[in-house]
Design a protein around this motif. Sequence first.
Motif, PDB file in Angstrom:
ATOM      1  N   GLU A 147      38.525 -63.728 -10.194  1.00  0.00           N
ATOM      2  CA  GLU A 147      38.531 -64.848 -10.446  1.00  0.00           C
ATOM      3  C   GLU A 147      37.329 -65.709 -10.551  1.00  0.00           C
ATOM      4  OE1 GLU A 147      41.068 -67.641 -10.815  1.00  0.00           O
ATOM      5  OE2 GLU A 147      42.060 -66.517  -8.989  1.00  0.00           O
ATOM      6  N   LYS A 158      49.997 -66.377 -11.750  1.00  0.00           N
ATOM      7  CA  LYS A 158      49.815 -67.454 -12.673  1.00  0.00           C
ATOM      8  C   LYS A 158      51.024 -67.373 -13.970  1.00  0.00           C
ATOM      9  CE  LYS A 158      45.021 -67.681 -11.432  1.00  0.00           C
ATOM     10  NZ  LYS A 158      43.507 -67.244 -11.997  1.00  0.00           N
ATOM     11  N   VAL A 196      57.363 -67.639  -9.346  1.00  0.00           N
ATOM     12  CA  VAL A 196      56.416 -67.853 -10.708  1.00  0.00           C
ATOM     13  C   VAL A 196      57.239 -68.037 -11.904  1.00  0.00           C
ATOM     14  CG1 VAL A 196      56.138 -65.225 -11.171  1.00  0.00           C
ATOM     15  CG2 VAL A 196      54.236 -67.120 -11.766  1.00  0.00           C
TER      16      VAL A 196
END
Length: 310
Positions: A147, A158, A196
């Motif tokens: 990250e 994501k 998601v």
Amino acid sequence: MKIFFATDIHGSEICWRKFLNAAAFYKADLVVLGGDVTGKIMVPIVARNGYWEVTIRGEKRRLENREALEAAAKQLRDRGSYPAIVTPDELDALDTEQAIDERFNTEMTQSLDRWLDMADGKLRGGNIPCILNGGNDDIFEIDPILEASPCVTFAEGKVLDLDGWSMVSMGWTNPTPWNTHREAPEDELAAKIDAVAGQIPDLSRTIFNFHAPPFGTGLDEAPALDANMRPTHGGAVMKPVGSTAVRQALQRYQPPLSVHGHIHESRGVARVGRTLAINPGSSYSDGVLQAAIIDLNQKKGKVKYVLVNG
């Protein structure tokens, strides 16, 4: 848009170098590593008085100089192991599971930092997008490292915009016999996927990047194991071990493309309704990088692919 997709390199440094070089070699617009980035084995190299000792694949070696030491360390790294140079006292101190885990995590994170430095150079400081995700064999400690990297994008959970296409990623798998780090029951996987998927703006231009392959598609065939965790009939008997939650998600959402890994032996492609599902397989222990070159037609939303070895 051309994507180079590989997965399951398990710490193999030669495969990582090939992955980074693939952007230029295949003229890819971006490179994606689907999961199981890091290795699973640490090999001590014991520093003696004027030489080093190491056992590689059952062969005990005496390394008389720095050149021999570096060659042995490279051989280990290329096959996905982490060489740990230790004194005899340090070796004796690795006498508990906790001590071994701590040293392993140190060697692994140092190796990952070095890999990210390589990526920064090869991918021109982030000008060539590089997407990485964890897999079930990757410890959670790698997540903040990825990250924080300026040259790669950590993808877990994501929705990433890829020039008009969306990619959603999940490194978790259904339970395995080895009780690895990122495993969950099928109902929990389904909930993670739905959470998601609800953020996707256009399912007709979406890529599912799920480490677990869909159950019963031929992309999830692994050797059947006996009660002692050994392959039955020498590994000749295969059975599907993929995720029912992933298969149901493909049937429900029908993205044009889904890419998978996890099951090294099941290199291939399959159709789940309108979804093209790809598992490029893995031969990391042989230093071979298996991958898929995927062309996405921006106007028509169509997908073309070819499986490659390198």
